[in-house]
Design a protein around this motif. Structure first.
Motif, PDB file in Angstrom:
ATOM      1  N   ASN A 150      -7.386   9.144  10.765  1.00  0.00           N
ATOM      2  CA  ASN A 150      -6.826   8.379   9.656  1.00  0.00           C
ATOM      3  C   ASN A 150      -6.219   9.351   8.649  1.00  0.00           C
ATOM      4  OD1 ASN A 150      -8.936   9.122   7.603  1.00  0.00           O
ATOM      5  ND2 ASN A 150     -10.240   8.101   9.117  1.00  0.00           N
ATOM      6  N   ALA A 182       1.406   3.329   6.327  1.00  0.00           N
ATOM      7  CA  ALA A 182       1.130   1.901   6.344  1.00  0.00           C
ATOM      8  C   ALA A 182      -0.382   1.695   6.322  1.00  0.00           C
ATOM      9  CB  ALA A 182       1.727   1.267   7.605  1.00  0.00           C
ATOM     10  N   ARG A 183      -0.826   0.555   5.778  1.00  0.00           N
ATOM     11  CA  ARG A 183      -2.244   0.196   5.762  1.00  0.00           C
ATOM     12  C   ARG A 183      -3.070   1.106   4.866  1.00  0.00           C
ATOM     13  NH1 ARG A 183      -4.128   0.466  11.717  1.00  0.00           N
ATOM     14  NH2 ARG A 183      -6.117   0.026  10.684  1.00  0.00           N
ATOM     15  N   ARG A 184      -2.430   1.895   4.027  1.00  0.00           N
ATOM     16  CA  ARG A 184      -3.193   2.741   3.101  1.00  0.00           C
ATOM     17  C   ARG A 184      -2.784   2.393   1.673  1.00  0.00           C
ATOM     18  NH1 ARG A 184      -2.719   7.518   0.152  1.00  0.00           N
ATOM     19  NH2 ARG A 184      -4.650   8.691  -0.040  1.00  0.00           N
ATOM     20  N   ARG A 185      -3.523   1.530   1.056  1.00  0.00           N
ATOM     21  CA  ARG A 185      -3.230   1.057  -0.300  1.00  0.00           C
ATOM     22  C   ARG A 185      -1.751   0.741  -0.458  1.00  0.00           C
ATOM     23  NH1 ARG A 185      -5.283   4.920  -4.749  1.00  0.00           N
ATOM     24  NH2 ARG A 185      -4.361   6.480  -3.376  1.00  0.00           N
ATOM     25  N   ARG A 186      -1.289  -0.146   0.433  1.00  0.00           N
ATOM     26  CA  ARG A 186       0.099  -0.607   0.413  1.00  0.00           C
ATOM     27  C   ARG A 186       1.095   0.544   0.556  1.00  0.00           C
ATOM     28  NH1 ARG A 186       0.024  -5.214  -4.402  1.00  0.00           N
ATOM     29  NH2 ARG A 186      -1.638  -6.482  -3.485  1.00  0.00           N
ATOM     30  N   ALA A 201      -0.934   4.142  14.220  1.00  0.00           N
ATOM     31  CA  ALA A 201      -1.227   2.874  13.545  1.00  0.00           C
ATOM     32  C   ALA A 201      -0.853   2.906  12.072  1.00  0.00           C
ATOM     33  CB  ALA A 201      -2.713   2.544  13.697  1.00  0.00           C
ATOM     34  N   PHE A 202      -0.617   4.096  11.528  1.00  0.00           N
ATOM     35  CA  PHE A 202      -0.316   4.228  10.101  1.00  0.00           C
ATOM     36  C   PHE A 202       1.169   4.521   9.833  1.00  0.00           C
ATOM     37  CE2 PHE A 202      -4.778   5.192  10.657  1.00  0.00           C
ATOM     38  CZ  PHE A 202      -5.376   4.460   9.631  1.00  0.00           C
ATOM     39  N   THR A 223       4.967   3.978   8.978  1.00  0.00           N
ATOM     40  CA  THR A 223       5.640   2.997   8.132  1.00  0.00           C
ATOM     41  C   THR A 223       6.770   2.310   8.905  1.00  0.00           C
ATOM     42  OG1 THR A 223       7.023   4.795   7.264  1.00  0.00           O
ATOM     43  CG2 THR A 223       5.079   4.176   5.983  1.00  0.00           C
TER      44      THR A 223
END
Length: 298
Positions: A178, A201-205, A256-257, A259
């Motif tokens: 992560n 993505a998926r990290r505090r918007r 997965a992260f 953008t």
């Protein structure tokens, strides 16, 4: 600028009543339109346009010239109405980002030269967004969101920002699961504004993560060499690392992260009165770029 062009600009200024609107309609910069008017007034030896607080208005000399100039410009357009069927010829100025231009636009341009003997090409490779009007560029490749403008855009695909590292580096330092894990890794960064801030993505918007890498460079090829040599984790656009990923020289991380993808467009100055060479090249380039697997990453 030739004298017929000056007359055409003058006619447009009178009809639009505004230098800015005339520039927009003609796909020119306002300073270029202002210079053309000043040159014409110098040549005529008379003031042609009066500027008021709300509108531009022709002087008496301007009104007299306008009637004649409009007839000249209309006659020229009528005489050249069939020119679009003429052979494709002339100079094409094409702009593209450095790496994308080297890898994909340069071979395409060479092929276009082989199939059109009367064409010349100037290929301008630069990672800044060139101004098509001020720099007299016919076609530009643009990666990323487009600002509102009068330019015509044709989408040919998209790319992604991807994190990669070499298998050797990951064997020594472990695989990050992560974004927080990156604090324990060596980041290979660029030097431009924001290059040390990676968004996820998926990290505090999608809030960016500030990184402090020991090695930074503004040259993509140098950064690629460093990541291949196992010196750390880096972020690239997907087309820049597609070959390395396919060959196993690099490994894609934190998928997965990633953008949202970035669109890739071909830009031109507009459809009105566009030279045949631009239309033909645009079709040629769009069909070939759209077929590139690197512009459709998963």
């Amino acid at each position: 600028m030739d004298r017929l062009d000056e007359l055409a600009i003058f006619v447009r200024i009178v009809e639009d009543g505004s230098l800015v609107r005339a520039a927009r309609r003609l796909r020119r910069s306002p300073p270029a339109v202002t210079r053309a008017l000043a040159a014409l007034e110098d040549r005529i030896g008379a003031r042609l346009i009066d500027r008021t607080t709300r509108r531009l208005a022709p002087t008496e000399a301007g009104r007299n010239l306008y009637e004649q100039a409009r007839a000249v410009v209309a006659g020229y357009e009528a005489a050249t109405a069939g020119a679009r069927e003429a052979p494709v010829r002339g100079l094409l100025r094409i702009a593209a980002p450095v790496q994308f231009g080297r890898r994909h636009v340069s071979p395409l341009a060479a092929h276009f030269l082989d199939t059109h003997a009367e064409i010349e090409i100037e290929l301008l490779l630069n990672d800044r967004n060139v101004d098509l009007i001020d720099e007299d560029v016919d076609v530009a490749v643009r990666i990323g969101a487009l600002a509102d403008s009068s330019l015509t855009a044709r989408r040919v695909g998209h790319v992604r920002r991807q994190w990669v590292a070499s298998p050797d580096y990951l064997a020594r330092r472990g695989v990050p699961k992560n974004p927080a894990d990156l604090a324990r890794h060596e980041a290979l960064l660029g030097t431009s504004l924001g290059a040390m801030d990676w968004s996820f993505a998926r990290r505090r918007r999608g809030a960016p993560l500030r990184l402090e890498g020991r090695f930074r460079t503004d040259d993509i090829e140098t950064r690629l060499r460093a990541v291949r040599d196992g010196r750390g984790i880096a972020q690239f656009l997907s087309y820049q690392v597609a070959d390395d990923l396919a060959a196993g020289r690099l490994v894609r991380l934190l998928r997965a992260f990633e953008t949202a993808p970035l669109p890739v467009h071909l830009l031109t100055k507009g459809r009105a009165h566009r030279a045949p060479k631009i239309d033909v090249f645009l079709e040629f380039a769009a069909s070939r770029l759209s077929a590139l697997p690197v512009l459709h990453p998963d």
